[in-house]
Design a protein around this motif. Structure first.
Motif, PDB file in Angstrom:
ATOM      1  N   GLU A 167       8.062  96.377  18.117  1.00 30.04           N
ATOM      2  CA  GLU A 167       7.737  97.806  17.969  1.00 30.04           C
ATOM      3  C   GLU A 167       8.720  98.475  17.008  1.00 30.04           C
ATOM      4  OE1 GLU A 167       5.612 100.535  21.072  1.00 30.04           O
ATOM      5  OE2 GLU A 167       7.733 101.059  21.075  1.00 30.04           O
ATOM      6  N   ALA A 168       9.992  98.055  17.073  1.00 29.96           N
ATOM      7  CA  ALA A 168      10.990  98.626  16.162  1.00 29.96           C
ATOM      8  C   ALA A 168      10.598  98.320  14.708  1.00 29.96           C
ATOM      9  CB  ALA A 168      12.368  98.063  16.475  1.00 29.96           C
ATOM     10  N   ASN A 169      10.188  97.076  14.459  1.00 24.08           N
ATOM     11  CA  ASN A 169       9.777  96.710  13.093  1.00 24.08           C
ATOM     12  C   ASN A 169       8.561  97.495  12.646  1.00 24.08           C
ATOM     13  OD1 ASN A 169      11.819  94.917  12.660  1.00 24.08           O
ATOM     14  ND2 ASN A 169      10.688  93.142  13.480  1.00 24.08           N
ATOM     15  N   GLU A 170       7.647  97.713  13.585  1.00 24.23           N
ATOM     16  CA  GLU A 170       6.432  98.462  13.250  1.00 24.23           C
ATOM     17  C   GLU A 170       6.772  99.915  12.878  1.00 24.23           C
ATOM     18  OE1 GLU A 170       3.249  97.740  16.069  1.00 24.23           O
ATOM     19  OE2 GLU A 170       2.430  99.719  15.541  1.00 24.23           O
ATOM     20  N   ILE A 171       7.705 100.511  13.636  1.00 24.03           N
ATOM     21  CA  ILE A 171       8.095 101.898  13.347  1.00 24.03           C
ATOM     22  C   ILE A 171       8.745 101.985  11.962  1.00 24.03           C
ATOM     23  CG2 ILE A 171       9.717 103.739  14.051  1.00 24.03           C
ATOM     24  CD1 ILE A 171       9.033 102.940  17.006  1.00 24.03           C
ATOM     25  N   LEU A 172       9.592 101.003  11.652  1.00 24.06           N
ATOM     26  CA  LEU A 172      10.262 100.974  10.342  1.00 24.06           C
ATOM     27  C   LEU A 172       9.228 100.822   9.222  1.00 24.06           C
ATOM     28  CD1 LEU A 172      12.981 100.955   8.904  1.00 24.06           C
ATOM     29  CD2 LEU A 172      13.132  98.499   9.311  1.00 24.06           C
ATOM     30  N   LYS A 173       8.260  99.920   9.456  1.00 23.25           N
ATOM     31  CA  LYS A 173       7.205  99.694   8.453  1.00 23.25           C
ATOM     32  C   LYS A 173       6.354 100.957   8.283  1.00 23.25           C
ATOM     33  CE  LYS A 173       4.080  96.266   8.754  1.00 23.25           C
ATOM     34  NZ  LYS A 173       3.666  95.050   9.454  1.00 23.25           N
ATOM     35  N   ASP A 174       6.011 101.570   9.433  1.00 16.57           N
ATOM     36  CA  ASP A 174       5.189 102.790   9.403  1.00 16.57           C
ATOM     37  C   ASP A 174       5.884 103.916   8.635  1.00 16.57           C
ATOM     38  OD1 ASP A 174       2.934 101.899  10.677  1.00 16.57           O
ATOM     39  OD2 ASP A 174       3.521 102.602  12.673  1.00 16.57           O
ATOM     40  N   ALA A 175       7.207 104.024   8.814  1.00 15.90           N
ATOM     41  CA  ALA A 175       7.938 105.093   8.124  1.00 15.90           C
ATOM     42  C   ALA A 175       7.794 104.935   6.613  1.00 15.90           C
ATOM     43  CB  ALA A 175       9.405 105.080   8.536  1.00 15.90           C
ATOM     44  N   LYS A 176       7.897 103.684   6.145  1.00 14.35           N
ATOM     45  CA  LYS A 176       7.776 103.440   4.700  1.00 14.35           C
ATOM     46  C   LYS A 176       6.348 103.723   4.231  1.00 14.35           C
ATOM     47  CE  LYS A 176      11.459 100.033   4.703  1.00 14.35           C
ATOM     48  NZ  LYS A 176      11.736  98.611   4.779  1.00 14.35           N
ATOM     49  N   ILE A 177       5.382 103.377   5.095  1.00 15.19           N
ATOM     50  CA  ILE A 177       3.973 103.633   4.745  1.00 15.19           C
ATOM     51  C   ILE A 177       3.727 105.145   4.643  1.00 15.19           C
ATOM     52  CG2 ILE A 177       1.610 103.497   5.669  1.00 15.19           C
ATOM     53  CD1 ILE A 177       2.367 100.692   6.769  1.00 15.19           C
ATOM     54  N   LEU A 178       4.286 105.921   5.596  1.00 16.40           N
ATOM     55  CA  LEU A 178       4.094 107.379   5.572  1.00 16.40           C
ATOM     56  C   LEU A 178       4.730 107.987   4.327  1.00 16.40           C
ATOM     57  CD1 LEU A 178       4.637 108.617   9.252  1.00 16.40           C
ATOM     58  CD2 LEU A 178       2.535 107.896   8.137  1.00 16.40           C
ATOM     59  N   GLU A 179       5.921 107.495   3.990  1.00 16.15           N
ATOM     60  CA  GLU A 179       6.599 108.005   2.781  1.00 16.15           C
ATOM     61  C   GLU A 179       5.726 107.721   1.553  1.00 16.15           C
ATOM     62  OE1 GLU A 179       9.986 105.748   1.494  1.00 16.15           O
ATOM     63  OE2 GLU A 179      10.809 107.445   0.391  1.00 16.15           O
ATOM     64  N   GLU A 180       5.215 106.498   1.485  1.00 11.74           N
ATOM     65  CA  GLU A 180       4.403 106.099   0.333  1.00 11.74           C
ATOM     66  C   GLU A 180       3.099 106.918   0.269  1.00 11.74           C
ATOM     67  OE1 GLU A 180       1.632 104.227  -2.090  1.00 11.74           O
ATOM     68  OE2 GLU A 180       1.391 104.046   0.092  1.00 11.74           O
ATOM     69  N   ALA A 181       2.592 107.306   1.446  1.00 14.87           N
ATOM     70  CA  ALA A 181       1.334 108.076   1.497  1.00 14.87           C
ATOM     71  C   ALA A 181       1.563 109.543   1.123  1.00 14.87           C
ATOM     72  CB  ALA A 181       0.726 107.978   2.890  1.00 14.87           C
ATOM     73  N   GLY A 182       2.836 109.956   1.070  1.00  5.84           N
ATOM     74  CA  GLY A 182       3.116 111.320   0.597  1.00  5.84           C
ATOM     75  C   GLY A 182       3.730 112.258   1.620  1.00  5.84           C
ATOM     76  N   ALA A 183       4.040 111.754   2.838  1.00  4.60           N
ATOM     77  CA  ALA A 183       4.649 112.638   3.843  1.00  4.60           C
ATOM     78  C   ALA A 183       5.976 113.176   3.304  1.00  4.60           C
ATOM     79  CB  ALA A 183       4.886 111.862   5.141  1.00  4.60           C
ATOM     80  N   PHE A 184       6.236 114.476   3.565  1.00  3.37           N
ATOM     81  CA  PHE A 184       7.469 115.067   3.020  1.00  3.37           C
ATOM     82  C   PHE A 184       8.645 114.911   3.973  1.00  3.37           C
ATOM     83  CE2 PHE A 184       5.883 118.646   5.535  1.00  3.37           C
ATOM     84  CZ  PHE A 184       7.043 119.183   6.090  1.00  3.37           C
ATOM     85  N   SER A 185       8.350 114.506   5.212  1.00  6.35           N
ATOM     86  CA  SER A 185       9.383 114.358   6.238  1.00  6.35           C
ATOM     87  C   SER A 185       8.759 113.591   7.403  1.00  6.35           C
ATOM     88  CB  SER A 185       9.830 115.761   6.679  1.00  6.35           C
ATOM     89  OG  SER A 185      10.668 115.679   7.808  1.00  6.35           O
ATOM     90  N   ILE A 186       9.609 113.028   8.259  1.00  6.19           N
ATOM     91  CA  ILE A 186       9.067 112.272   9.400  1.00  6.19           C
ATOM     92  C   ILE A 186       9.854 112.623  10.659  1.00  6.19           C
ATOM     93  CG2 ILE A 186       8.599 109.969  10.357  1.00  6.19           C
ATOM     94  CD1 ILE A 186       8.665 108.911   7.417  1.00  6.19           C
TER      95      ILE A 186
END
Ligand code: KIV
Length: 271
Positions: A167-186
């Protein structure tokens, strides 16, 4: 800060600069005009009209019943008290899950019907294309990973997330995906501090923690919780900055006594 009308407003750019300069971002929630004005006057960087209003304002067990119309109603009230802070609004449960177009329409409603400057969406990979569509059309989106309360029935509890390696790896991966998708903050909610540190170091956008330890770029709390209005809710991560439940209890009891004993109103308080 950017010029907005006659005021200087905190924007996504301000928050990004704060991360780069190592300045911590202070965020809190608001659901009404008076609280929002006090927060804005105090110098808060970001105000979130969170769907936590389903818990702390409406008294529901979960955030799931909150509707788009309710979010807009509260945001209109909050916005009247905000002249400086960045104002972000949660898209409630089922406002963005049906389709990308429906999500875009609802995000657009928030910006068209209120003066808010962005929306927040819970989830990782599964909402990435939704975030891409919304941000590509000029609407800033904040992501939300870790404990995402709209998934409470899937999680089964409000326990910490990201404690096992997968789950930790998934959260880390998701954060990078959100950044790449254009999220301005998480927003990172209720995850181990070392995981929050890794995420914060891995993305260029600011992370805002709640129960995610000291290494995030900023912190957020639910305002009625940090004011000590609900004494039954005291998770480890929550610091009480006031004890308003006791203060209000005293004030209400004094008022009741004064009325019953005819001590209020006095001559001076009468026309
Ligand atoms: O709804 C909310 O208030 C939130 C914060 C806890 C981040 O999502």
């Amino acid at each position: 800060m950017s010029t907005f009308g006659k005021f200087q407003r905190v924007s996504t750019k301000t928050l990004n600069l704060m991360k780069r300069e190592g300045k911590k971002i202070a965020a809190l929630t608001a659901y009404d005009y008076i609280t929002a004005k006090l927060l804005d006057d105090a110098g808060i960087d970001l105000i979130l009209v969170g769907d936590s209003l389903g818990n702390v304002f409406q008294g529901n067990e979960t955030t799931l019943p909150v509707t788009m119309d309710e979010m807009i109603y509260h945001t209109k009230a909050v916005a009247k008290g905000v002249s400086r802070s960045m104002l972000v609004v949660d898209l409630p449960f089922m406002a963005y899950q049906l389709s990308i177009d429906e999500a875009f329409r609802n995000a657009g409603r928030i910006l068209k019907e209120t003066p808010a400057g962005g929306v927040k969406i819970e989830g990782g990979k599964r909402v990435a294309e939704t975030i891409r569509k919304i941000t590509e059309n000029g609407i800033p989106v904040m992501g939300h990973l870790g404990l995402t309360p709209q998934s409470i029935h899937q999680f089964g509890s409000y326990k910490q997330r990201g404690t096992d390696e997968d789950e930790a790896n998934e959260i880390l991966k998701d954060a990078k995906i959100l950044e790449e998708a254009g999220a301005f903050s998480i927003v990172l909610e209720k995850i181990p501090r070392e995981l929050a540190k890794k995420v914060t170091q891995s993305v260029s956008v600011p992370t805002i923690g709640i129960g995610a330890g000291p290494y995030c770029d900023g912190q957020i709390l639910v305002t009625p919780d940090m004011l000590g209005l609900n004494k039954e809710f005291h998770p480890k991560f929550l610091r009480y900055y006031a004890n308003l439940a006791d203060i209000l209890d005293g004030a209400f009891k004094n008022y009741i006594d004064d009325v019953r004993e005819s001590h209020f109103p006095t001559d001076a308080e009468s026309y």
